[in-house]
Write an enzyme that holds these catalytic residues in place. Structure first.
Site, PDB file in Angstrom:
ATOM      1  CG  ASP A  58     -66.341  55.357 -42.903  1.00 30.48           C
ATOM      2  OD1 ASP A  58     -67.633  55.181 -43.531  1.00 30.48           O
ATOM      3  OD2 ASP A  58     -66.112  54.871 -41.778  1.00 30.48           O
ATOM      4  CE  LYS A  95     -66.147  41.219 -30.250  1.00 27.70           C
ATOM      5  NZ  LYS A  95     -65.232  41.964 -30.649  1.00 27.70           N
ATOM      6  CB  SER A 128     -64.293  41.793 -34.421  1.00 27.45           C
ATOM      7  OG  SER A 128     -63.724  42.213 -33.365  1.00 27.45           O
TER       8      SER A 128
END
Length: 722
Positions: free
Chosen positions: A481, A495, A470
């Site tokens: 990224d 998740k 999460s």
């Protein structure tokens, strides 16, 4: 309607353990408040204005709820028989109507049968102790994992299963060196406590279990909380409470002190210690003392917990005294307490010189959750609990120690506050988007960091495992990224959904909590690259061996989880691209772990655990079990000797054998000490992650052309070379 702060807490809980206390018989129907709460929950979960993926409450969903309710009550198929299930099948397609009408009598009827069967099984276990069945020279086995097996046909078949279980309990204690009379006494008390616990159940336990079966049928991360459960969940999220600063544990029918929070009210008295037993509680300086012997633990906690500045009086029987000794009365003024065990912590690891690079000092920050005290923040409390603020302070400390890099350890961090995940990312980037969230209608919002201040510009790695979920995945995905740091370890949980808490009392505007709260999935999140973490998780740049298979644990194990998806990427800075150095880092890593005994032992233990888990059964032959035990003990001794020979840190639990006891049967102070020693065990994965980060720093510092290729945005976050 404005929703509360989104929550990304991952509740990786085992099936509901309905073992608690009540002050009377379980009713055969819900209260009026529970009937109303059921209707309110139905309104939320079937309405696209609230639920991200609403589901019509029809016969198909009813059948799903029915199956989940049976799994919640009897996950290992220990109590119900196939004959029971055949009788319950009449409710299979009528639970939808029961929820809509608020008449949940079918759920209570199933529970009444569960309670009857569980009491019978526990009594049967006690009766077995009087029989001569405890010889262990055959080829029989105990099947400890039965969840995928069919229900036993009848009571006779179920009795045979329980006989295996009781014999296994006996054998474990026998292998631990216990004598028959002592074993019989221990197990009789264990099964008697089970009988008592089953008899202590409340109607609210039944209600919450059933409504959670409905909520989980809609979405694996949607949950219903009774008012008390909601308070406990919010406490976990805030990492603070108002009380005495003590962790409590049930032992037999007494609630005992397990741990004292350093600096908390109980600690400051100097009169309370682990193992002490609470026998009565009084409110204020002169309120009546209530005898709490035999109470369930959450009822005792509710009496002890209270508003900051108020007084609670405890009658305590010291750990070293007999239970019938005269109790000591302790007055404690409640205060606001930080749960330090769940707070961020820092340490340093010294990485020796290797591969042409000098010795390095790597800072480590262990973050167990993305916590935030939402209420304190709303009140304007300048010292509200916050994972980001705690990490920022620790980074300042590590910077002062001149560390060469920082590893953020997110192993088993199941998530928490979405805001904290965004703000924590902001400690390591200049500014920019961090996560995209998509609502049920398709609208996408980009949430990001607008603060240009950076707490740490230097080398960074994030250590993950399958339990990182999460909010952990939002942070790790953003760091990856942006090319801001290396992701090391295992692929994360997978998740990719956002939850919020909805207070069911807000619609009737109740002054007191009556209907509970729903943790509802309202959005799906996506990385700035456009990819979802749903199912796939965050894949590490440098992968460690998998400790838990994706078929056993993770989002992909839920049969009703949302599918993976992708949306458009959003512009973001690429601070670095580690692809050019990953092969070299992998090569150094492989060479190192091949010669690292601790890492090799960890890999062997993981393989052994997975093999034993896959077997799902264990021998009841004493010679076989004793041989396995002796082999395990010899292995630990051999490893400890090799550690000493190589000058490695010794394992403080190398001599720890299975004592056959449950947690409530052990000496609390000794058990707590064991837990503290476990925290000091060698951690080859963390050490290796620090070393990998050190390798990356060394490569980039030694080759400025390579550094310019990997980290092209010089003097911005992630510029690692001198």
């Amino acid at each position: 309607m404005k929703l509360k702060t989104p929550l990304l807490a991952l509740l990786l809980a085992a099936p509901l353990a309905l073992l608690a206390r009540t002050d009377g018989a379980i009713p055969n129907a819900p209260t009026q408040d529970q009937a109303t709460a059921a209707k309110l929950v139905y309104g939320l979960l079937s309405d696209s204005r609230y639920a991200y993926r609403p589901r019509a409450l029809d016969d198909a969903l009813s059948a799903d709820i029915y199956k989940r309710y049976l799994d919640a009550l009897d996950p290992n198929k220990q109590f119900f028989t196939a004959q029971d299930i055949a009788k319950f099948d009449t409710y299979k397609t009528s639970l939808d109507d029961a929820i809509k009408s608020g008449d949940l009598s079918p759920a209570y009827a199933i529970f009444a049968a569960y309670r009857q069967r569980a009491l019978a099984r526990a009594q049967y276990a006690r009766d077995l102790l009087k029989q001569d069945i405890f010889t262990f020279n055959g080829n029989d086995t105990y099947r400890f994992d039965r969840k995928d097996l069919p229900w036993e046909a009848d009571d006779a078949a179920l009795n045979a299963q329980w006989k295996e279980s009781v014999r296994n309990d006996w054998l474990r204690l026998e292998l631990a060196g216990k004598k028959p009379d002592e074993i019989r006494k221990t197990l009789d008390k264990r099964y008697a406590n089970l009988v008592e616990s089953i008899g202590e159940l409340k109607g609210e336990d039944v209600f919450q279990s059933f409504l959670n079966s409905y909520a989980n049928a809609v979405d694996p991360h949607t949950d219903y909380f009774t008012p008390r459960s909601a308070d406990n969940f919010n406490l976990t999220m805030s990492n603070t409470l108002e009380g005495i600063g003590a962790v409590l544990q049930k032992q037999d029918d007494i609630v005992a002190i397990r741990e004292i929070v350093p600096g908390g009210p109980a600690s400051k008295t100097g009169r309370v210690k682990p193992g002490d037993r609470v026998v009565a509680v009084g409110q204020g300086t002169n309120g009546a003392m209530e005898d709490v012997v035999g109470w369930r633990i959450d009822d005792v906690v509710a009496k002890i917990r209270g508003t900051k500045g108020t007084t609670v009086r405890l009658d305590i029987v010291p750990a070293e005294a007999a239970l019938d000794a005269k109790p000591v009365r302790v007055n404690i003024v409640r205060d606001r307490v930080r749960l330090e065990d769940q707070a961020a912590k820092a340490e340093t690891i010294d990485v020796p010189a290797s591969n042409g690079k000098p010795a390095q000092k790597i800072g480590v920050i262990k973050l167990p959750a993305f916590y935030q005290d939402f209420d304190a923040r709303r009140r304007g409390d300048k010292d509200f609990a916050s994972a980001t603020r705690d990490v920022a302070k620790l980074l300042t400390t590590l910077r002062a120690q001149h560390v060469d890099g920082v590893v953020l350890d997110l192993r088993n961090n199941g998530g928490g506050s979405l805001d904290e995940a965004i703000e924590l990312t902001g400690l390591f980037i200049d500014q920019g988007p961090v996560v995209q969230v998509r609502e049920s209608g398709g609208r996408v919002t980009v949430n990001g960091d607008d603060d240009k201040q950076i707490a740490w510009e230097g080398p960074l790695a994030v250590l993950t495992n399958r339990g990182s979920a999460s909010a952990s995945e939002i942070f790790a995905g953003a760091i990856q990224d942006y090319g801001r740091g290396l992701i090391i370890g295992e692929t994360t949980f997978g998740k990719g959904t956002v939850q919020t808490l909805l207070d069911l009392d807000r619609w009737p505007a109740n002054e007191a909590a009556r209907f509970g709260q729903v943790k509802l999935t309202v959005q799906q999140f996506f990385r700035v690259s456009g990819s979802s973490t749903q199912h796939k998780g965050v894949v590490p740049d440098i992968a460690f061996p998998t400790s838990v298979d994706a078929t056993e644990f993770g989002e992909s194990t839920y049969d009703n989880a949302l599918p993976w998806a992708r949306i458009a990427a959003v512009p973001h800075t690429a601070y670095g691209n580690f692809s050019p150095i990953l092969p070299t880092l992998e090569q150094h890593h492989a060479q190192r772990i091949a010669a690292d005994p601790e890492f090799r032992w960890w890999t062997q233990d993981v393989e052994q655990f997975r093999k034993e888990r896959a077997d799902k059964s264990i021998s009841l032959n004493e010679a076989v079990r004793r041989g396995e035990r002796d082999e395990e003990e010899a292995k630990r001794k051999q490893r400890q000797a090799e550690r000493a020979k190589l000058g490695l840190a010794l394992d403080p639990l190398a001599d720890d054998n299975d004592d056959g006891l449950q947690a409530s049967e052990r000496n609390i102070a000794q058990d707590l000490q064991r837990d503290k020693l476990a925290e000091k065990r060698p951690d080859p994965l963390l050490r290796e992650a620090a070393t990998i980060l050190g390798d990356a720093v060394g490569l980039l510092n030694a080759d400025h052309q390579l550094s310019a290729k990997v980290l092209p945005t010089a003097r911005s976050p992630g510029h690692w070379a001198d």
